[in-house]
Design a protein around this motif. Structure first.
Motif, PDB file in Angstrom:
ATOM      1  N   GLU A  28       0.254  -1.167  -0.200  1.00 39.55           N
ATOM      2  CA  GLU A  28       0.294   0.097  -0.092  1.00 39.55           C
ATOM      3  C   GLU A  28       1.086   1.153  -0.287  1.00 39.55           C
ATOM      4  O   GLU A  28       2.053   1.218   0.793  1.00 39.55           O
ATOM      5  CB  GLU A  28      -0.769   0.243   1.291  1.00 39.55           C
ATOM      6  N   LYS A  29       0.350   2.534  -0.880  1.00 35.75           N
ATOM      7  CA  LYS A  29       1.542   3.944  -0.671  1.00 35.75           C
ATOM      8  C   LYS A  29       0.639   3.873   0.539  1.00 35.75           C
ATOM      9  O   LYS A  29      -0.401   4.076   1.143  1.00 35.75           O
ATOM     10  CB  LYS A  29       0.617   4.432  -1.795  1.00 35.75           C
ATOM     11  N   LYS A  30       2.127   4.874   0.991  1.00 40.55           N
ATOM     12  CA  LYS A  30       1.630   5.785   2.222  1.00 40.55           C
ATOM     13  C   LYS A  30       1.215   7.579   2.203  1.00 40.55           C
ATOM     14  O   LYS A  30       1.737   8.155   1.260  1.00 40.55           O
ATOM     15  CB  LYS A  30       2.905   5.401   3.072  1.00 40.55           C
ATOM     16  N   VAL A  31       0.267   7.642   2.959  1.00 41.98           N
ATOM     17  CA  VAL A  31      -0.888   9.028   3.384  1.00 41.98           C
ATOM     18  C   VAL A  31       0.036   9.334   4.520  1.00 41.98           C
ATOM     19  O   VAL A  31      -0.375   8.674   5.787  1.00 41.98           O
ATOM     20  CB  VAL A  31      -2.141   8.113   2.843  1.00 41.98           C
ATOM     21  N   SER A  32       0.274  10.342   4.429  1.00 38.86           N
ATOM     22  CA  SER A  32       0.400  11.036   5.860  1.00 38.86           C
ATOM     23  C   SER A  32      -0.069  11.582   6.008  1.00 38.86           C
ATOM     24  O   SER A  32      -0.870  12.999   5.466  1.00 38.86           O
ATOM     25  CB  SER A  32       2.353  11.397   5.862  1.00 38.86           C
ATOM     26  N   ASP A  33      -1.119  11.868   7.655  1.00 40.57           N
ATOM     27  CA  ASP A  33      -1.851  13.014   7.634  1.00 40.57           C
ATOM     28  C   ASP A  33      -1.037  13.956   7.205  1.00 40.57           C
ATOM     29  O   ASP A  33      -2.143  15.506   7.519  1.00 40.57           O
ATOM     30  CB  ASP A  33      -2.702  12.559   9.033  1.00 40.57           C
ATOM     31  N   LYS A  34       0.101  14.313   7.893  1.00 40.82           N
ATOM     32  CA  LYS A  34       0.655  15.744   7.006  1.00 40.82           C
ATOM     33  C   LYS A  34       0.530  16.387   6.119  1.00 40.82           C
ATOM     34  O   LYS A  34       1.138  17.799   5.400  1.00 40.82           O
ATOM     35  CB  LYS A  34       2.430  15.407   7.988  1.00 40.82           C
ATOM     36  N   GLY A 210      -6.974   3.535   9.656  1.00 37.25           N
ATOM     37  CA  GLY A 210      -6.512   4.523   8.491  1.00 37.25           C
ATOM     38  C   GLY A 210      -5.235   4.866   9.551  1.00 37.25           C
ATOM     39  O   GLY A 210      -3.987   4.816   7.926  1.00 37.25           O
ATOM     40  N   GLY A 211      -4.620   4.614  10.474  1.00 34.80           N
ATOM     41  CA  GLY A 211      -2.984   4.156  10.368  1.00 34.80           C
ATOM     42  C   GLY A 211      -2.368   3.278   9.864  1.00 34.80           C
ATOM     43  O   GLY A 211      -1.424   3.109   9.616  1.00 34.80           O
ATOM     44  N   LYS A 219       0.659   4.641  15.506  1.00 36.04           N
ATOM     45  CA  LYS A 219      -0.325   5.204  15.800  1.00 36.04           C
ATOM     46  C   LYS A 219      -1.614   4.173  15.110  1.00 36.04           C
ATOM     47  O   LYS A 219      -3.191   4.259  16.813  1.00 36.04           O
ATOM     48  CB  LYS A 219      -1.218   6.720  14.805  1.00 36.04           C
ATOM     49  N   ALA A 220      -1.987   3.101  14.594  1.00 36.21           N
ATOM     50  CA  ALA A 220      -2.692   2.487  14.632  1.00 36.21           C
ATOM     51  C   ALA A 220      -2.443   1.714  15.764  1.00 36.21           C
ATOM     52  O   ALA A 220      -3.662   0.914  16.144  1.00 36.21           O
ATOM     53  CB  ALA A 220      -2.073   1.560  13.192  1.00 36.21           C
ATOM     54  N   ILE A 221      -1.882   1.056  16.030  1.00 35.87           N
ATOM     55  CA  ILE A 221      -1.264   0.179  17.451  1.00 35.87           C
ATOM     56  C   ILE A 221      -1.825   0.890  18.539  1.00 35.87           C
ATOM     57  O   ILE A 221      -2.803   0.218  20.102  1.00 35.87           O
ATOM     58  CB  ILE A 221      -0.307  -0.471  17.414  1.00 35.87           C
TER      59      ILE A 221
END
Length: 282
Positions: A28-34, A210-211, A219-221
């Motif tokens: 999966e491509k990574k998407v940062s909430d930043k 989402g994490g 964050k997911a953990i």
């Protein structure tokens, strides 16, 4: 929040989740909430409801097509709201039960719910779409589900502005439905619910997923652990906790939580998949 409003909570879906994650061959491509304008959230090709119906029509036999034509005329000719509501309900049954096109079944449940102004049915139809949206890998179809679910949940909020589950659901549409180039808008909606109710399991699950999606496994953990602390029997949260540790590279904790899932679920195929994963990590 009502327990039935959690997404993907039944143990029978654990098998699907296992196969989905372990069967994936493309990272999966990574998407940062930043970086809310990440290319991954770029608008997917548009898919209309009419196109979806046209595609589904091709699978019908002559008898089903005749029945469908009759039901669709019922909407056009219905000059009384109740007639239209009844026609939508019949179309929902036709597509969901007779034609086995559950997405269109959910769509027509939602159309009827809009006319009824039924918070319960709006939420029900939206949940059906959200469950599939979270798993879908076809971007145009995923976006269609996200757009439809968001509209239903916004209508539900007009009826009951205090419905936090609807707010979280809309947040999920932004995060997973490709409906916007600004996923942070969805994250913020879910965070607002958590700020008011730190034990909201639905909100934690959405942010946890989402994490995983964005590669932010710590964050997911954090979110999945919050759910498991409040409800150790939530197997979806336990599985995703194991998955997050696995992807993070923490083999010991991944094995620990995969073992918990394996020991508590009753689906033989899922147990086998998890056993194989545990062996690979040892």
């Amino acid at each position: 929040m009502k327990k039935q409003q959690l997404i993907l909570v039944s143990a029978s879906l654990v098998l699907f989740i296992v196969l989905f994650f372990f069967g994936r061959t493309i990272p999966e491509k990574k998407v940062s909430d930043k970086n809310p304008s990440s290319p991954e959230t770029a608008s997917a090709s548009a898919l209309t409801t009419d196109q979806l119906i046209a595609q589904a029509r091709q699978k019908l036999n002559n008898e089903q097509i005749m029945r469908l034509n009759q039901l669709e005329k019922g909407i056009i000719r219905g000059d009384v709201k109740q007639q239209q509501i009844d026609a939508y309900k019949q179309l929902a049954t036709f597509w969901g039960d007779s034609a086995h096109e559950h997405l269109l079944g959910a769509f027509y449940i939602g159309e009827g719910a809009k006319l009824e102004n039924s918070e319960k049915n709006l939420n029900f139809a939206a949940r059906l779409l959200l469950e599939d949206m979270m798993m879908e890998t076809n971007p145009p179809l995923q976006k269609w589900m996200g757009v439809q679910a968001k509209a239903l949940l916004e209508k539900s909020l007009e009826i009951n502005p205090a419905n936090d589950s609807a707010k979280v659901g809309i947040g999920a549409c932004y995060l997973f439905g490709n409906i916007s180039e600004a996923p942070m808008q969805g994250i913020q909606m879910v965070r607002e619910v958590l700020a008011k109710d730190p034990h909201n399991a639905y909100a934690h699950m959405v942010l946890g997923m989402g994490g995983i999606k964005s590669g932010q496994f710590d964050k997911a953990i954090e979110h999945f652990e919050a759910v498991v602390k409040d409800n150790p029997a939530n197997m979806e949260a336990v599985f995703n906790l194991a998955e997050s540790y696995d992807r993070k590279g923490d083999k010991a904790n991944a094995i620990k939580w995969y073992t918990v899932v394996r020991d508590k679920i009753a689906v033989p195929e899922a147990k086998k998949e998890i056993d194989e994963r545990i062996k690979a990590l040892q």
